[in-house]
Design an enzyme around this catalytic site. Structure first.
Site, short mmCIF file in Angstrom:
data_model
loop_
_atom_site.label_atom_id
_atom_site.label_comp_id
_atom_site.label_asym_id
_atom_site.label_seq_id
_atom_site.Cartn_x
_atom_site.Cartn_y
_atom_site.Cartn_z
N GLU A 178 0.84 -1.19 0.00
CA GLU A 178 0.00 0.00 0.00
C GLU A 178 0.87 1.25 0.00
O GLU A 178 1.72 1.44 0.88
CB GLU A 178 -0.93 0.01 1.22
CG GLU A 178 -0.22 -0.19 2.55
CD GLU A 178 -1.14 -0.03 3.74
OE1 GLU A 178 -1.92 0.94 3.77
OE2 GLU A 178 -1.07 -0.87 4.65
N ASP A 209 -5.86 -0.20 9.35
CA ASP A 209 -5.95 0.18 7.94
C ASP A 209 -5.36 -0.90 7.04
O ASP A 209 -5.90 -1.21 5.98
CB ASP A 209 -5.23 1.52 7.70
CG ASP A 209 -6.02 2.70 8.23
OD1 ASP A 209 -7.25 2.55 8.40
OD2 ASP A 209 -5.42 3.76 8.47
N ASP A 245 0.43 -2.96 6.10
CA ASP A 245 0.83 -2.58 7.46
C ASP A 245 0.10 -3.45 8.49
O ASP A 245 -1.03 -3.91 8.26
CB ASP A 245 0.49 -1.12 7.74
CG ASP A 245 1.33 -0.17 6.89
OD1 ASP A 245 2.34 -0.64 6.33
OD2 ASP A 245 0.97 1.02 6.79
N ASP A 279 -1.69 -2.94 11.00
CA ASP A 279 -2.63 -2.14 11.79
C ASP A 279 -4.02 -2.28 11.19
O ASP A 279 -4.24 -3.07 10.27
CB ASP A 279 -2.19 -0.66 11.83
CG ASP A 279 -2.09 -0.04 10.44
OD1 ASP A 279 -2.55 -0.67 9.46
OD2 ASP A 279 -1.56 1.08 10.33
#
Length: 655
Positions: free
Chosen positions: A443, A520, A516, A518
């Site tokens: 991303e 998101d 990532d 997390d």
């Protein structure tokens, strides 16, 4: 004396495996694999025998219990396996069934007119692959018991007492020298047993897990049978549907029928179909033959689809909804948004392949076609408002199909134009053999920059995404194929999509989603997996799709350049004493891949020897469909809860 030639091949080379030795020598031939899937297959074999009793009309309840030591008990209230002396083998029939392959009541169609366990190998195979098995039978007024180990009898038949009830109880301990794991997954058991209950109206199945401090118990029993199954697949919670169903179709359409009474026994069969349309853009049809999930469909599914397409088109023409000059709606148009279950029962099913994935009994195509044609024609005539909604939905799908064709052509033209250069922002690798190459999907430019610098340029390609990928679960195909991000992804992978999909054109045999660690990142990961599930499912089935596992933390001694990488909060908790002393250690939390320097990203997440990659698999069609539709459908809360729960601790992923 002449020396034996090393290349000789004579009678002495032939090894005869006695009894169940063949099963232990080559377990994969009988249960497919010795991994977790094979372990669970042992339960299915025993449960299928109990279900056969239910289909024959002699069993109403099945209890499955997982004990603390991962042994499993399956108990039913059927007739009980016969215990009398077998006329040919001169030993207890129970011992014959448990210790001899292809010994059962399913070969002459007398004991069982319909059966899921077809080959008489099930219970004996489980015995062969168990370090211990105890079988109790209630029958003929007595309670009888025998014990076995690794396919051999260890305790002969004995009578424990008297009873007025009947049934069979089998407890087995999987052999840990055979299986890679002997730990049962509760969700896998839950989903399969629930599916079995849906397919057998009013059969009660109770699943108990005694491995928890407070045993977990789930009970399944559905008076509506496959009608309840379809409602469940569309997210019915007793009050409303998670998926929006078409107006007037809150109750699924139900069609049933059977062969003519005077048909030959080999041509007899029963057909049950339940169907319901929703406002989504994908079809979800499950087909079964004698309760066996036919993943690749077969004759019954062909008959259903042909009948459905003709019935809707004929009605549309008669009502002038489809004009004389207009082309017929295609099957794909009509099945857009369809959720259906097709279940057939037949005495001697012929399957293509050992996995029973496709029904080959040709007469079931004709029988299913006839029953569904008649049933759908009657329903449409008797429910004109619902019929109009079905045709309206199909007509919209037809328009979307034409738009998608144009979008695919544009995507193909774009791919041809870009084939000489790099599609999108792809940093390709130099090796052209797809079996050796990997594509990392990341991303944003920041992570993309780190990944491009970190990678092995010979075999690893990197494609940074511009913004979040479109949620393909909530748009028609032409909208999805108009997205620059999606077209770049399709072009980079090289297979095309839909009718043009060709897995042999895949440019990489490892597609690694690297986001990532997390919330998101988890969201983007789910969006990408939804895309692969809907548009490139064969890539998942071929084992080409993976999820990278970057570390969450680095625990670093003061004054040192590098420390220990930590991948979960649980792992961090184990190291708690170390990092509490801030004079000696520091803890770095990685919020994104872009925070790692290329060397760190390579050593933790991309380097083949050290990295953790999770292979994405499709193990269960019902669970897969619900996972994708729940997470990427219109219910925001379900998606939010899942992402927040699993963003940091996903350790395996089955779609």
């Amino acid at each position: 004396m002449a020396k034996k030639n090393d290349n000789s091949y004579d009678a002495s080379e032939i090894k005869v495996l006695e009894g169940l030795e063949a099963v232990r020598k080559r377990p994969g031939m009988y249960i497919g694999t010795t991994s977790s899937a094979g372990l669970h297959h042992l339960v299915w074999e025993i449960v299928d025998n109990s279900v056969d009793e239910a289909m024959a009309g002699f069993c109403t309840k099945i209890k499955v219990t997982v004990h603390p030591d991962n042994s499993v008990t399956v108990e039913d209230n059927g007739r009980g396996i016969p215990v009398a002396k077998h006329p040919q083998k001169k030993i207890s029939t129970l011992e014959v069934v448990l210790t001899i392959l292809h010994a059962g009541g399913k070969f002459d169609n007398q004991a069982y007119k319909v059966s899921g366990g077809l080959h008489g190998v099930g219970v004996s195979v489980v015995n062969a692959l168990s370090k211990k098995m105890v079988v109790q039978v209630k029958r003929d007024g007595g309670i009888y018991e025998m014990q076995f180990a690794r396919g051999k009898t260890t305790e002969k038949l004995k009578e424990l007492g008297k009873t007025k009830t009947t049934g069979t109880t089998i407890t087995f301990w999987p052999d840990d020298t055979i299986f890679e794991t002997t730990v049962y997954d509760y969700d896998t058991l839950h989903d399969r047993l629930q599916e079995t209950a849906f397919l057998n109206k009013n059969l009660k199945i109770i699943l108990t897990d005694e491995r928890e401090l407070t045993p977990r118990v789930d009970e399944f029993c559905y008076s509506g049978g496959i009608i309840d199954f379809v409602k469940y697949l569309n997210g019915w919670n007793g009050q409303k549907y998670e998926k929006e169903v078409l107006p007037g179709l809150s109750k699924p359409i139900y069609i049933e029928g059977k062969s003519d009474p005077d048909a030959p026994f080999s041509q007899m069969g029963e057909v049950e179909v339940a169907l319901q349309w929703n406002t989504t853009y994908s079809e979800h049809t499950l087909s079964f033959a004698n309760d066996i999930y036919t993943e690749e469909g077969g004759m019954h599914l062909e008959g259903f689809r042909t009948a459905l397409t003709k019935a809707v088109n004929d009605y549309g023409k008669r009502q002038n909804i489809i004009k004389e000059k207009d082309p017929n709606l295609t099957g794909d148009d009509i099945r857009e948004g369809l959720t259906a279950v097709v279940s057939v029962k037949l005495p001697d099913p012929q399957f293509e392949g050992q996995t029973k994935a496709k029904l080959g009994s040709s007469y079931m195509r004709t029988l299913t076609n006839r029953i569904v044609s008649q049933g759908m024609a009657e329903y449409l005539e008797e429910h004109p408002n619902q019929a109009k909604e079905i045709l309206k939905k199909a007509s919209q799908a037809a328009k979307g199909r034409l738009a998608a064709q144009k979008a695919r052509q544009a995507t193909r033209r774009k791919g041809l134009l870009e084939s000489a250069s790099l599609p999108g922002k792809l940093a390709d690798c130099s090796v052209r053999d797809p079996e050796m190459t990997e594509l990392f999907i990341v991303e944003g430019d920041s992570a993309g920059g780190s990944a491009k610098m970190a990678r092995d340029r010979s075999i690893q390609a990197v494609l940074p995404l511009r913004g979040k990928i479109l949620n393909v679960e909530r748009v028609q195909e032409h909208r999805a194929l108009s997205s620059d991000t999606i077209t770049s992804l399709i072009t980079a992978i090289g297979t095309g999509v839909d009718q043009e999909f060709d897995i042999n054109k895949a440019r990489y045999h490892k597609i690694v989603i690297m986001t990532d660690a997390d919330v998101d990142g988890a969201h983007i990961r789910i969006l990408l997996l939804t895309f692969f599930y809907r548009y490139m499912k064969p890539m998942i089935e071929a084992g080409y799709v993976y999820v990278a596992q970057p570390p969450l933390y680095q625990l670093k001694p003061k004054g040192k350049k590098h420390g220990k990488y930590i991948y979960t909060d649980e792992e961090l908790a184990v190291e708690a004493k170390k990092f509490e002393d801030s004079t000696k250690y520091t803890v770095q939390r990685y919020k994104g891949l872009g925070e790692m320097d290329p060397e760190q990203l390579w050593s933790t997440t991309m380097e083949p020897k050290n990295r953790i990659l999770l292979q994405v698999t499709i193990d269960d069609a019902m669970a897969a469909e619900r996972a994708v539709s729940d997470l990427m459908g219109t219910q925001v809360e379900k998606r939010k809860d899942f992402i927040q729960t699993h963003a940091k601790d996903v350790r395996f992923l089955d779609i």
